[in-house]
Design a protein around this motif. Sequence first.
Motif, mmCIF file in Angstrom:
data_model
loop_
_atom_site.group_PDB
_atom_site.id
_atom_site.type_symbol
_atom_site.label_atom_id
_atom_site.label_comp_id
_atom_site.label_asym_id
_atom_site.label_seq_id
_atom_site.Cartn_x
_atom_site.Cartn_y
_atom_site.Cartn_z
ATOM 1 N N THR A 3 0.844 -1.204 0.000
ATOM 2 C CA THR A 3 0.000 0.000 0.000
ATOM 3 C C THR A 3 0.880 1.255 0.000
ATOM 4 O O THR A 3 0.601 2.216 -0.733
ATOM 5 N N ALA A 4 1.966 1.231 0.788
ATOM 6 C CA ALA A 4 2.895 2.375 0.815
ATOM 7 C C ALA A 4 3.479 2.610 -0.581
ATOM 8 O O ALA A 4 3.579 3.754 -1.048
ATOM 9 N N LYS A 5 3.855 1.510 -1.276
ATOM 10 C CA LYS A 5 4.410 1.636 -2.643
ATOM 11 C C LYS A 5 3.378 2.249 -3.591
ATOM 12 O O LYS A 5 3.726 3.045 -4.465
ATOM 13 N N LEU A 6 2.112 1.873 -3.425
ATOM 14 C CA LEU A 6 1.070 2.415 -4.305
ATOM 15 C C LEU A 6 0.840 3.898 -4.050
ATOM 16 O O LEU A 6 0.531 4.651 -4.974
ATOM 17 N N PHE A 7 1.000 4.346 -2.798
ATOM 18 C CA PHE A 7 0.932 5.784 -2.510
ATOM 19 C C PHE A 7 2.087 6.491 -3.221
ATOM 20 O O PHE A 7 1.900 7.543 -3.840
ATOM 21 N N ALA A 8 3.286 5.914 -3.117
ATOM 22 C CA ALA A 8 4.459 6.516 -3.770
ATOM 23 C C ALA A 8 4.245 6.567 -5.286
ATOM 24 O O ALA A 8 4.566 7.567 -5.944
ATOM 25 N N GLU A 9 3.683 5.482 -5.824
ATOM 26 C CA GLU A 9 3.374 5.402 -7.260
ATOM 27 C C GLU A 9 2.408 6.524 -7.669
ATOM 28 O O GLU A 9 2.457 7.023 -8.781
ATOM 29 N N ALA A 10 1.510 6.908 -6.729
ATOM 30 C CA ALA A 10 0.538 7.978 -7.005
ATOM 31 C C ALA A 10 1.149 9.371 -6.802
ATOM 32 O O ALA A 10 0.449 10.378 -6.846
ATOM 33 N N GLY A 11 2.478 9.413 -6.551
ATOM 34 C CA GLY A 11 3.168 10.706 -6.433
ATOM 35 C C GLY A 11 3.172 11.297 -5.036
ATOM 36 O O GLY A 11 3.504 12.466 -4.847
ATOM 37 N N VAL A 12 2.810 10.491 -4.028
ATOM 38 C CA VAL A 12 2.754 10.980 -2.651
ATOM 39 C C VAL A 12 4.099 10.734 -1.964
ATOM 40 O O VAL A 12 4.637 9.635 -2.057
ATOM 41 N N PRO A 13 4.658 11.734 -1.244
ATOM 42 C CA PRO A 13 5.885 11.472 -0.482
ATOM 43 C C PRO A 13 5.585 10.459 0.632
ATOM 44 O O PRO A 13 4.604 10.623 1.357
ATOM 45 N N VAL A 14 6.415 9.405 0.736
ATOM 46 C CA VAL A 14 6.188 8.352 1.735
ATOM 47 C C VAL A 14 7.436 8.184 2.594
ATOM 48 O O VAL A 14 8.539 8.003 2.075
ATOM 49 N N TYR A 15 7.242 8.245 3.911
ATOM 50 C CA TYR A 15 8.329 8.004 4.873
ATOM 51 C C TYR A 15 8.209 6.567 5.362
ATOM 52 O O TYR A 15 7.151 6.153 5.836
ATOM 53 N N ASP A 16 9.303 5.818 5.257
ATOM 54 C CA ASP A 16 9.306 4.406 5.660
ATOM 55 C C ASP A 16 10.147 4.251 6.930
ATOM 56 O O ASP A 16 11.365 4.320 6.896
ATOM 57 N N ALA A 17 9.462 4.052 8.075
ATOM 58 C CA ALA A 17 10.160 3.962 9.361
ATOM 59 C C ALA A 17 11.162 2.808 9.384
ATOM 60 O O ALA A 17 12.281 2.951 9.867
ATOM 61 N N ASP A 18 10.758 1.638 8.857
ATOM 62 C CA ASP A 18 11.662 0.470 8.863
ATOM 63 C C ASP A 18 12.927 0.731 8.047
ATOM 64 O O ASP A 18 14.032 0.386 8.462
ATOM 65 N N ALA A 19 12.735 1.327 6.873
ATOM 66 C CA ALA A 19 13.898 1.606 6.008
ATOM 67 C C ALA A 19 14.839 2.594 6.695
ATOM 68 O O ALA A 19 16.064 2.502 6.560
ATOM 69 N N THR A 20 14.270 3.536 7.458
ATOM 70 C CA THR A 20 15.094 4.517 8.158
ATOM 71 C C THR A 20 15.907 3.849 9.261
ATOM 72 O O THR A 20 17.082 4.182 9.462
ATOM 73 N N VAL A 21 15.307 2.876 9.951
ATOM 74 C CA VAL A 21 16.051 2.120 10.976
ATOM 75 C C VAL A 21 17.233 1.422 10.309
ATOM 76 O O VAL A 21 18.365 1.488 10.797
ATOM 77 N N HIS A 22 16.989 0.775 9.159
ATOM 78 C CA HIS A 22 18.078 0.103 8.431
ATOM 79 C C HIS A 22 19.198 1.088 8.111
ATOM 80 O O HIS A 22 20.376 0.776 8.255
ATOM 81 N N LYS A 23 18.796 2.277 7.679
ATOM 82 C CA LYS A 23 19.768 3.301 7.287
ATOM 83 C C LYS A 23 20.641 3.716 8.474
ATOM 84 O O LYS A 23 21.868 3.773 8.361
ATOM 85 N N VAL A 24 20.030 3.997 9.644
ATOM 86 C CA VAL A 24 20.852 4.424 10.781
ATOM 87 C C VAL A 24 21.691 3.262 11.317
ATOM 88 O O VAL A 24 22.785 3.465 11.823
ATOM 89 N N TYR A 25 21.187 2.030 11.167
ATOM 90 C CA TYR A 25 21.948 0.845 11.599
ATOM 91 C C TYR A 25 23.151 0.579 10.692
ATOM 92 O O TYR A 25 24.013 -0.221 11.022
ATOM 93 N N GLU A 26 23.161 1.228 9.536
ATOM 94 C CA GLU A 26 24.311 1.061 8.634
ATOM 95 C C GLU A 26 25.163 2.325 8.606
ATOM 96 O O GLU A 26 26.108 2.422 7.829
ATOM 97 N N GLY A 27 24.814 3.298 9.438
ATOM 98 C CA GLY A 27 25.542 4.569 9.411
ATOM 99 C C GLY A 27 25.714 5.163 10.782
ATOM 100 O O GLY A 27 26.457 4.653 11.622
ATOM 101 N N GLU A 28 24.954 6.233 11.050
ATOM 102 C CA GLU A 28 25.221 7.066 12.222
ATOM 103 C C GLU A 28 25.071 6.371 13.578
ATOM 104 O O GLU A 28 25.645 6.823 14.556
ATOM 105 N N ALA A 29 24.293 5.279 13.659
ATOM 106 C CA ALA A 29 24.072 4.648 14.976
ATOM 107 C C ALA A 29 25.125 3.600 15.334
ATOM 108 O O ALA A 29 25.202 3.159 16.483
#
Length: 199
Positions: A17-43
Amino acid sequence: MIILGLTGSIGMGKSTTAKLFAEAGVPVYDADATVHKVYEGEAVSAIEAAFPGTTAGGKVDRQRLSAQVVHDPAAMKRLEQIVHPMLRAHHEEFLTQAERSGAPVAVVDIPLLFETGGEKRVDAVLVVTATPEIQRERILARDNMTAEKLDAILARQLPDAEKRRRADFVVDTSYGLDPVRQRIRDILDEAARMPRRRP
């Protein structure tokens, strides 16, 4: 800009559903993806300092970290004190960019939205649902998933019926993608006309 909080129990079709919102041009924030990002960087260095042996190859080893914190509420609290300010900063940055882009609606995809009181920080809540049979079928088809594991995950999540009761919008993913796309269009129309609710 109206902020829609997107949530739903495991296996309900939230990511799709989140992907379909993004497909419709809506900005989507993904909490899980952000956790992955900080776990591979600043944290990484702060987590290694607090929980020695939980990082490898310059990133957090989620399984090792989980083993150290999952049954220890004090350790979990320490981890949250490290990670939450970083996640909040990413979230704020996302909202600033979305606002600047002129988007009438932004979606924040947060798995434990109700469980963490996140519904107070959005203007409306959208819950993704499916029939219990479809939910179980989807989850048990995943690698390394067992019925016991599934029951343990569901025990930590607010029941689907309660989430739906507290939602402003419900999207049922039991019947394929086309009805979901149509429902998203209707929700975006309605959300764009809503009053802002968050403080």
